[in-house]
Design a protein around this motif. Structure first.
Motif, mmCIF file in Angstrom:
data_model
loop_
_atom_site.group_PDB
_atom_site.id
_atom_site.type_symbol
_atom_site.label_atom_id
_atom_site.label_comp_id
_atom_site.label_asym_id
_atom_site.label_seq_id
_atom_site.Cartn_x
_atom_site.Cartn_y
_atom_site.Cartn_z
ATOM 1 N N HIS A 326 0.799 -1.227 0.000
ATOM 2 C CA HIS A 326 0.000 0.000 0.000
ATOM 3 C C HIS A 326 0.835 1.281 0.000
ATOM 4 O O HIS A 326 0.263 2.369 -0.059
ATOM 5 C CB HIS A 326 -0.931 0.010 1.226
ATOM 6 C CG HIS A 326 -1.854 -1.160 1.290
ATOM 7 N ND1 HIS A 326 -2.906 -1.331 0.415
ATOM 8 C CD2 HIS A 326 -1.877 -2.234 2.120
ATOM 9 C CE1 HIS A 326 -3.544 -2.451 0.699
ATOM 10 N NE2 HIS A 326 -2.941 -3.027 1.739
ATOM 11 N N GLY A 327 2.130 1.175 0.104
ATOM 12 C CA GLY A 327 2.962 2.369 0.134
ATOM 13 C C GLY A 327 3.021 2.975 1.522
ATOM 14 O O GLY A 327 2.689 2.327 2.524
ATOM 15 N N ALA A 328 3.432 4.250 1.586
ATOM 16 C CA ALA A 328 3.587 4.926 2.873
ATOM 17 C C ALA A 328 2.254 5.001 3.598
ATOM 18 O O ALA A 328 1.199 5.169 2.979
ATOM 19 C CB ALA A 328 4.143 6.326 2.653
ATOM 20 N N PRO A 329 2.266 4.890 4.912
ATOM 21 C CA PRO A 329 1.015 4.933 5.682
ATOM 22 C C PRO A 329 0.449 6.349 5.713
ATOM 23 O O PRO A 329 1.162 7.319 5.428
ATOM 24 C CB PRO A 329 1.468 4.479 7.069
ATOM 25 C CG PRO A 329 2.883 4.944 7.155
ATOM 26 C CD PRO A 329 3.442 4.738 5.777
ATOM 27 N N PRO A 330 -0.831 6.493 6.074
ATOM 28 C CA PRO A 330 -1.407 7.833 6.175
ATOM 29 C C PRO A 330 -0.777 8.624 7.314
ATOM 30 O O PRO A 330 -0.161 8.059 8.216
ATOM 31 C CB PRO A 330 -2.895 7.555 6.437
ATOM 32 C CG PRO A 330 -2.926 6.191 7.055
ATOM 33 C CD PRO A 330 -1.811 5.436 6.389
ATOM 34 N N GLU A 331 -0.966 9.920 7.253
ATOM 35 C CA GLU A 331 -0.422 10.816 8.267
ATOM 36 C C GLU A 331 -1.541 11.253 9.186
ATOM 37 O O GLU A 331 -2.649 11.538 8.747
ATOM 38 C CB GLU A 331 0.211 12.027 7.576
ATOM 39 C CG GLU A 331 0.783 13.063 8.516
ATOM 40 C CD GLU A 331 1.348 14.252 7.746
ATOM 41 O OE1 GLU A 331 1.077 15.394 8.137
ATOM 42 O OE2 GLU A 331 2.055 14.017 6.740
ATOM 43 N N VAL A 332 -1.260 11.284 10.480
ATOM 44 C CA VAL A 332 -2.223 11.806 11.450
ATOM 45 C C VAL A 332 -1.592 12.996 12.154
ATOM 46 O O VAL A 332 -0.378 13.084 12.281
ATOM 47 C CB VAL A 332 -2.635 10.723 12.474
ATOM 48 C CG1 VAL A 332 -3.355 9.583 11.790
ATOM 49 C CG2 VAL A 332 -1.431 10.208 13.252
ATOM 50 N N SER A 333 -2.441 13.906 12.600
ATOM 51 C CA SER A 333 -1.953 15.128 13.228
ATOM 52 C C SER A 333 -2.777 15.426 14.459
ATOM 53 O O SER A 333 -3.999 15.202 14.480
ATOM 54 C CB SER A 333 -2.029 16.290 12.239
ATOM 55 O OG SER A 333 -1.573 17.481 12.836
ATOM 56 N N ARG A 341 1.600 21.129 17.795
ATOM 57 C CA ARG A 341 0.945 20.200 16.869
ATOM 58 C C ARG A 341 1.987 19.245 16.316
ATOM 59 O O ARG A 341 3.026 19.674 15.816
ATOM 60 C CB ARG A 341 0.272 20.951 15.723
ATOM 61 C CG ARG A 341 -0.564 20.018 14.837
ATOM 62 C CD ARG A 341 -1.521 20.807 13.944
ATOM 63 N NE ARG A 341 -0.806 21.525 12.909
ATOM 64 C CZ ARG A 341 -0.538 21.024 11.699
ATOM 65 N NH1 ARG A 341 -0.919 19.789 11.403
ATOM 66 N NH2 ARG A 341 0.095 21.735 10.809
ATOM 67 N N ARG A 342 1.701 17.944 16.395
ATOM 68 C CA ARG A 342 2.659 16.934 15.969
ATOM 69 C C ARG A 342 2.032 16.075 14.874
ATOM 70 O O ARG A 342 0.841 15.787 14.904
ATOM 71 C CB ARG A 342 3.091 16.065 17.144
ATOM 72 C CG ARG A 342 3.860 16.846 18.204
ATOM 73 C CD ARG A 342 4.264 15.966 19.372
ATOM 74 N NE ARG A 342 5.132 16.688 20.298
ATOM 75 C CZ ARG A 342 4.685 17.458 21.293
ATOM 76 N NH1 ARG A 342 3.371 17.575 21.499
ATOM 77 N NH2 ARG A 342 5.530 18.099 22.085
ATOM 78 N N GLU A 366 7.063 18.533 13.952
ATOM 79 C CA GLU A 366 6.342 19.335 14.925
ATOM 80 C C GLU A 366 6.248 20.770 14.415
ATOM 81 O O GLU A 366 7.105 21.234 13.677
ATOM 82 C CB GLU A 366 7.052 19.326 16.277
ATOM 83 C CG GLU A 366 7.180 17.953 16.894
ATOM 84 C CD GLU A 366 7.915 17.984 18.228
ATOM 85 O OE1 GLU A 366 7.802 17.026 18.982
ATOM 86 O OE2 GLU A 366 8.608 18.993 18.488
ATOM 87 N N GLU A 367 5.196 21.466 14.840
ATOM 88 C CA GLU A 367 5.051 22.885 14.522
ATOM 89 C C GLU A 367 4.837 23.631 15.833
ATOM 90 O O GLU A 367 3.910 23.336 16.584
ATOM 91 C CB GLU A 367 3.875 23.106 13.570
ATOM 92 C CG GLU A 367 4.076 22.422 12.219
ATOM 93 C CD GLU A 367 2.894 22.602 11.289
ATOM 94 O OE1 GLU A 367 2.036 23.455 11.583
ATOM 95 O OE2 GLU A 367 2.835 21.891 10.276
ATOM 96 N N ARG A 368 5.686 24.627 16.068
ATOM 97 C CA ARG A 368 5.653 25.325 17.360
ATOM 98 C C ARG A 368 5.083 26.740 17.258
ATOM 99 O O ARG A 368 5.289 27.555 18.141
ATOM 100 C CB ARG A 368 7.073 25.390 17.931
ATOM 101 C CG ARG A 368 7.606 24.027 18.338
ATOM 102 C CD ARG A 368 9.037 24.141 18.858
ATOM 103 N NE ARG A 368 9.477 22.911 19.478
ATOM 104 C CZ ARG A 368 9.922 21.853 18.807
ATOM 105 N NH1 ARG A 368 9.973 21.884 17.490
ATOM 106 N NH2 ARG A 368 10.299 20.765 19.433
ATOM 107 N N GLY A 369 4.412 27.065 16.159
ATOM 108 C CA GLY A 369 3.828 28.394 16.039
ATOM 109 C C GLY A 369 4.858 29.489 15.866
ATOM 110 O O GLY A 369 4.610 30.641 16.232
ATOM 111 N N VAL A 396 13.028 21.022 12.637
ATOM 112 C CA VAL A 396 12.109 21.910 11.923
ATOM 113 C C VAL A 396 11.455 21.146 10.779
ATOM 114 O O VAL A 396 12.143 20.512 9.981
ATOM 115 C CB VAL A 396 12.860 23.138 11.368
ATOM 116 C CG1 VAL A 396 11.933 23.999 10.521
ATOM 117 C CG2 VAL A 396 13.430 23.955 12.524
ATOM 118 N N PRO A 397 10.129 21.179 10.680
ATOM 119 C CA PRO A 397 9.448 20.446 9.607
ATOM 120 C C PRO A 397 9.738 21.024 8.239
ATOM 121 O O PRO A 397 10.187 22.159 8.100
ATOM 122 C CB PRO A 397 7.967 20.572 9.973
ATOM 123 C CG PRO A 397 7.885 21.782 10.844
ATOM 124 C CD PRO A 397 9.181 21.840 11.599
#
Length: 427
Positions: A326-333, A341-342, A366-369, A396-397
């Motif tokens: 199936h390839g790469a798995p889905p992303e959850v946030s 937010r991770r 991760e996103e730190r605003g 840093v994403p």
């Protein structure tokens, strides 16, 4: 007897017709035959290679020294025998199916003398689709280290070594290894060298992928590869400085060689061998501190390594099969209690109580605003200092790194981090 500037050592076993191009490239060297010698060890070739070596020695007296021996089963023994016979101030190991640019030896010896190099890495290029990591060849440099370059990705012995360094430390290939026997040798030489240099302004060394895929590394079995990686990691554990230097070697092998053993091909092995491979990989992870560099590895690699390390072979097989189909798995946030937010890769074993793997293994970013404002027309402005620190740590994403490129003052920093692979990238 005059001491040559450089000895070229070649271990030869059934490399026809590639051997002809290899020997011709040595005859053409602009350094001149008086300043070089070639020690070729025929390891029981059955394809006429031994006779070809004798004919070159007869046609070029004083240039070629040929030794014939019974087949040893691998490249380490004939390489060691050739090294023992070397008389040059420097020694270069050349694959019998590879070849050199005409000016290669002259350029290498001249630069090593100028810089006082103990190890010099000449620019290498692949032929017939041979993959050669190019990160180390970004620029010519009189001195490089594991902390500030891609040196950990350049551990083949396709380099110029000061023979005095090799002799003082009794360096030689480990003859019990069927693959990667050059890497412990090279790593030990580099960790003991006073100066390691890179010569990237000329195509010196051409590495050939044989059409029959007969190169030793291509034929090696999984257990042989595990033993080879272990030998390299033992050298690192003994000689590398804790911290950045040791971690660079760990990240290279646990981010490349070892994960290759846990791909779809694992599922095709018989059950006994398959479990031996998983067990061997798990032992590598536990014994050599792979978990300490998980943050530098891609998510699929660190998840596979941890499943092997914790003996969860069924979950490992399921993961490999799932991704193959199936390839790469889905992303959850999600946003945590700390307001961060991770993003995670939702593998089948993600938050599966039976697997018991920490969420950090699946962390994509991760996103730190702290996203910087858009740069002005004149390119002014810049990211906050904390973001720059995170960039250096590789925390840093991707979307933030892309935004950074809008600032001329920070573009070089972002490029340097991306090139160094601190965000899990591969060369």
């Amino acid at each position: 007897m005059t001491v040559p500037d450089v000895t070229v050592v070649i271990a030869v076993y059934n490399t026809m017709p590639y051997l002809t191009a290899c020997l011709d490239s040595l005859v053409r060297q602009t350094i001149g035959h008086a300043r070089m010698e070639v020690v070729a060890v025929d390891d029981g070739s059955t394809d006429g290679g031994g006779e070809l070596l004798d004919s070159y020695a007869a046609r070029h007296p004083g240039l070629f020294q040929v030794v014939h021996q019974a087949n040893s089963g691998g490249p380490a023994a004939p390489t060691n025998r050739g090294l023992a016979l070397a008389r040059g101030r420097y020694v270069l190991f050349l694959g019998a199916d590879d070849w050199l640019g005409d000016e290669a030896l002259a350029r290498m010896v001249g630069s090593a003398d100028e810089w006082g190099s103990d190890v010099l890495i000449p620019k290498q290029v692949g032929v017939n689709g041979r993959l050669v990591p190019q990160g180390i060849f970004d620029a010519t440099a009189a001195s490089v280290g594991f902390e500030d370059s891609a040196l950990a990705w350049a551990l083949a012995d396709t380099k110029l070594f000061r023979l005095d360094l090799v002799r003082r430390h009794n360096l030689a290939r480990k003859e019990e290894l069927k693959v990667y026997s050059d890497q412990p040798f090279t790593l030990a030489a580099c960790l003991r060298a006073r100066r390691i240099s890179v010569l990237a302004d000329y195509d010196h060394y051409f590495l050939v992928l044989r059409e029959d895929r007969g190169n030793v590394t291509q034929r090696a079995g999984a257990l042989d590869r595990i033993r080879g990686v272990a030998a390299v990691q033992w050298v690192a554990a003994e000689l590398a400085a804790p911290g950045a230097q040791l971690d660079a070697v760990r990240a290279r092998h646990f981010g490349w060689e070892v994960p290759q053993l846990l791909q779809e091909g694992l599922l095709a092995l018989d059950a006994g061998l398959r479990d031996q491979v998983c067990e061997g990989v798990g032992e590598l992870v536990r014994q050599f501190g792979a978990r300490e560099v998980y943050h530098r590895l891609a998510v699929p690699d660190r998840v596979r390594l941890e499943l092997a390390a914790t003996g969860r072979y069924a979950e490992l097989r399921e993961l490999i099969a799932q991704e193959a189909e199936h390839g790469a798995p889905p992303e959850v946030s999600e946003t945590g209690a700390d307001g961060v937010r991770r993003r995670y890769a939702a593998y089948p074993v993600f938050r599966d109580g039976a697997a018991g793997l920490p969420d950090e293994l699946f962390l994509l970013g991760e996103e730190r605003g702290e996203m910087p404002a858009d740069p002005g027309a004149d390119g002014t402005g810049g990211p906050p200092p904390t973001l720059v620190q995170q960039l250096w740590r590789g925390a840093v994403p991707a979307q933030v790194r892309r935004r950074l490129r809008g600032y001329p003052a920070w573009r070089r920093l972002a490029d340097a981090v991306a090139a160094d692979g601190r965000n899990g990238g591969r060369r």
